[in-house]
Design an enzyme around this catalytic site. Sequence first.
Site, PDB file in Angstrom:
ATOM      1  CB  CYS A   1     -40.285  12.250  33.749  1.00 36.59           C
ATOM      2  SG  CYS A   1     -40.654  11.078  34.844  1.00 36.59           S
TER       3      CYS A   1
ATOM      4  NE  ARG B   1     -39.780  12.988  27.707  1.00 38.03           N
ATOM      5  CZ  ARG B   1     -38.882  12.509  27.295  1.00 38.03           C
ATOM      6  NH1 ARG B   1     -38.830  12.270  25.922  1.00 38.03           N
ATOM      7  NH2 ARG B   1     -37.780  11.866  27.810  1.00 38.03           N
TER       8      ARG B   1
ATOM      9  CD1 TRP C   1     -46.069   7.130  32.755  1.00 40.01           C
ATOM     10  CD2 TRP C   1     -44.311   5.665  32.613  1.00 40.01           C
ATOM     11  NE1 TRP C   1     -46.565   5.750  32.214  1.00 40.01           N
ATOM     12  CE2 TRP C   1     -45.299   5.010  32.234  1.00 40.01           C
ATOM     13  CE3 TRP C   1     -43.040   5.221  32.650  1.00 40.01           C
ATOM     14  CZ2 TRP C   1     -45.159   3.383  31.994  1.00 40.01           C
ATOM     15  CZ3 TRP C   1     -42.840   3.936  32.519  1.00 40.01           C
ATOM     16  CH2 TRP C   1     -43.869   3.009  32.030  1.00 40.01           C
TER      17      TRP C   1
ATOM     18  CG  ASN D   1     -36.801  11.740  32.118  1.00 39.26           C
ATOM     19  OD1 ASN D   1     -37.308  10.610  32.510  1.00 39.26           O
ATOM     20  ND2 ASN D   1     -36.624  11.986  30.739  1.00 39.26           N
ATOM     21  N   GLY D   2     -35.369  10.108  34.880  1.00 40.60           N
ATOM     22  CA  GLY D   2     -34.633   8.897  34.802  1.00 40.60           C
ATOM     23  C   GLY D   2     -34.707   8.037  36.083  1.00 40.60           C
TER      24      GLY D   2
ATOM     25  CD  GLU E   1     -47.527  -1.549  14.760  1.00 40.68           C
ATOM     26  OE1 GLU E   1     -46.761  -2.175  15.482  1.00 40.68           O
ATOM     27  OE2 GLU E   1     -47.788  -0.249  14.887  1.00 40.68           O
TER      28      GLU E   1
ATOM     29  CE  LYS F   1     -50.085   1.671  16.890  1.00 40.84           C
ATOM     30  NZ  LYS F   1     -48.460   0.940  16.891  1.00 40.84           N
TER      31      LYS F   1
ATOM     32  CD  GLU G   1     -49.818   1.181  21.200  1.00 38.54           C
ATOM     33  OE1 GLU G   1     -49.206   1.683  22.323  1.00 38.54           O
ATOM     34  OE2 GLU G   1     -49.458   1.097  20.036  1.00 38.54           O
TER      35      GLU G   1
ATOM     36  CG  HIS H   1     -49.834 -24.982  15.034  1.00 38.45           C
ATOM     37  ND1 HIS H   1     -49.369 -26.541  14.713  1.00 38.45           N
ATOM     38  CD2 HIS H   1     -49.877 -24.692  13.748  1.00 38.45           C
ATOM     39  CE1 HIS H   1     -49.271 -26.712  13.659  1.00 38.45           C
ATOM     40  NE2 HIS H   1     -49.301 -25.717  12.976  1.00 38.45           N
TER      41      HIS H   1
ATOM     42  CE  LYS I   1     -44.447   8.412  19.961  1.00 38.33           C
ATOM     43  NZ  LYS I   1     -45.007   7.398  19.089  1.00 38.33           N
TER      44      LYS I   1
END
Length: 613
Positions: free
Chosen positions: A2, A27, A74, A100-101, A486, A490, A493, A509, A608
């Site tokens: 947050c 955040r 968040w 925040n936490g 990667e 990208k 997301e 395979h 983030k």
Amino acid sequence: MCGIVAYVGNKEAYPIILKGLKRLEYRGYDSAGVALLNQKEILLYKKKGKVSKLEDYAADKEKQSTIGIGHTRWATHGPPNDVNAHPHLSGDGRYVIIHNGIIENYDSLKKELINRGHEFKSDTDTEVLVHLIEDICQNESLSLEDAVRTALNEVVGAYAIVVMDRETPDQLIAAKNSSPLVIGVGDEDFYLASDATPIIEYTKNVVYLEDGQIAVLKKGEEIKLSNIQNQTVTPYIQELEMNLEAIEKGGYEHFMLKEIYEQPQSIRNSTLGRLNLKNSLITLGGIEEFESKFLNANRIIFVACGTSWHSALVGEYMIEDVARIPVEVEYASEFRYRNPIINEKDIVIAISQSGETADTLAALEIAKKKGATIYGICNVVGSSIARATDAGSYTHAGPEIGVASTKAFTAQITILALMALSLANKKGSIAKSRYHNLLSQLNQIPELVEKALETNDQVKYIADLYQNAKNFLYLGRGYNFPVALEGALKLKEISYIHAEGYPAAEMKHGPIALIDEEMPVVAIATRKGSYEKVVSNIQEVKARDGKIIAIVTEGDTTVREMADHVIEIPETDEFLDPLITVIPLQLLSYHVAVMRDCNVDQPRNLAKSVTVE
Ligand code: AGP
């Protein structure tokens, strides 16, 4: 996870807090709220949704105050809604808190408080904390500072909190453990925030709170800093190097695009003061300091998450290739719980852009307890992971605001290249000619990235053709296998299209069963060691009507004959290839996401910095 902002001083608090919350939305943006003190009355406004929703809601309401606290959430406990939005009030309405936490033992605390007559409005752990503080203030007749300290001694978990008392209109109490909290020290006022971006335009003088510290910020007085054991701490006020325009979009439509185009500069910044081409010297602070540890290490273990885990994979190829030190790469979230075998001959390196990822921080702490030497590669100066390590290297990529990591990835790889070459040179495991050649090529990378960025229009054209695909496959070999992972991350997301990265050889395979005319396959086929094998994989895809988007070395004619689209990038040594091959993949994901009207900088469900597990 947050974002928190607070202010006490002589200015109007609300505009400062609101602007600060907008800078911290990366955040988390499930809900937002603000509490202001006006004539000893708490004005509390909070709404589900982004900060702009709060702004609209509070537009016609009383907001005059010179002290206040604000929060953008968040969700961890309780769904995103108005009631669960912070700030939260104590039962008697006297105290108000932002947090925040995660309070891990909130449930047992809540039960105890309910037994003592407390009633709760929300599902949050945060509301439990402010009721606990109230309970202690009342039953133990303690000052708010001491009540906060007592409460935090009962709490298990991560927190960055700010508490305001209706009866003390010129004071804020702040405390920190695991979640970040920065104090901005003005002439006669104080600012508080989860990072420096809301503070920087008012003051460059900051104090990064350490774990277990409590700060009393009273208008017109010095900071009063102590720890959870009530021992006085002398605040270390440092001057910030970051400047405000660095966090503005700089003319780009999105932070992500700005950060993609910043990479020539951010890669250059990562080598500044570290790569001395003239004398063929590499200076990486932590490596020099722990040289014997590194040279005599049993192994190097990387712990990271997400994109940082991908750069760690590149680091594994680099270090084993030239420095011949065994390397393992671990998902931090797995490492922290599997009781790993670690000893003092191991070096554990945490890679983290934010320096606040909870799993990575926890993995680090476990390795430290088991006696390993701990090294960090972080982007945020003064972040929790950076401060938890024995030594480390900052990537100096500058603030990365877009949730999808781009310049941090290439900056991490640059540091890893410097690390691998420095160790190889010290060990004598690399031929001097190859060492000099790689240093020279590393020095040219920013120019090669500029050239790779020139593919933007072509990539945008390709993005338009495939923006409605349901799935993508990304293939790469060797150094470009992590780049395939990667590229897939990208795309998924920010555009919400399912994508998978694979070692190209793995396709037969299983994944080859997925290939049909609807499946775009991005193949990284630069002219490197396994080139011919990747060409064969491309032919296997074509034989099943798959669509090939190939990343090739400029001038390639072979792949051009079989691929549906060819994106040419400049030649560089295989060791440095990921710094170039990732560029068109970043651009591809960006353009597809924009064409799909996705929120590129703040994708749904993401934040983030994942500061809770
Ligand atoms: C990358 O684009 C993602 N946003 C995410 O995977 C990120 O890399 C991960 O959460 C790790 O973050 P960190 O580097 O700040 O530790």
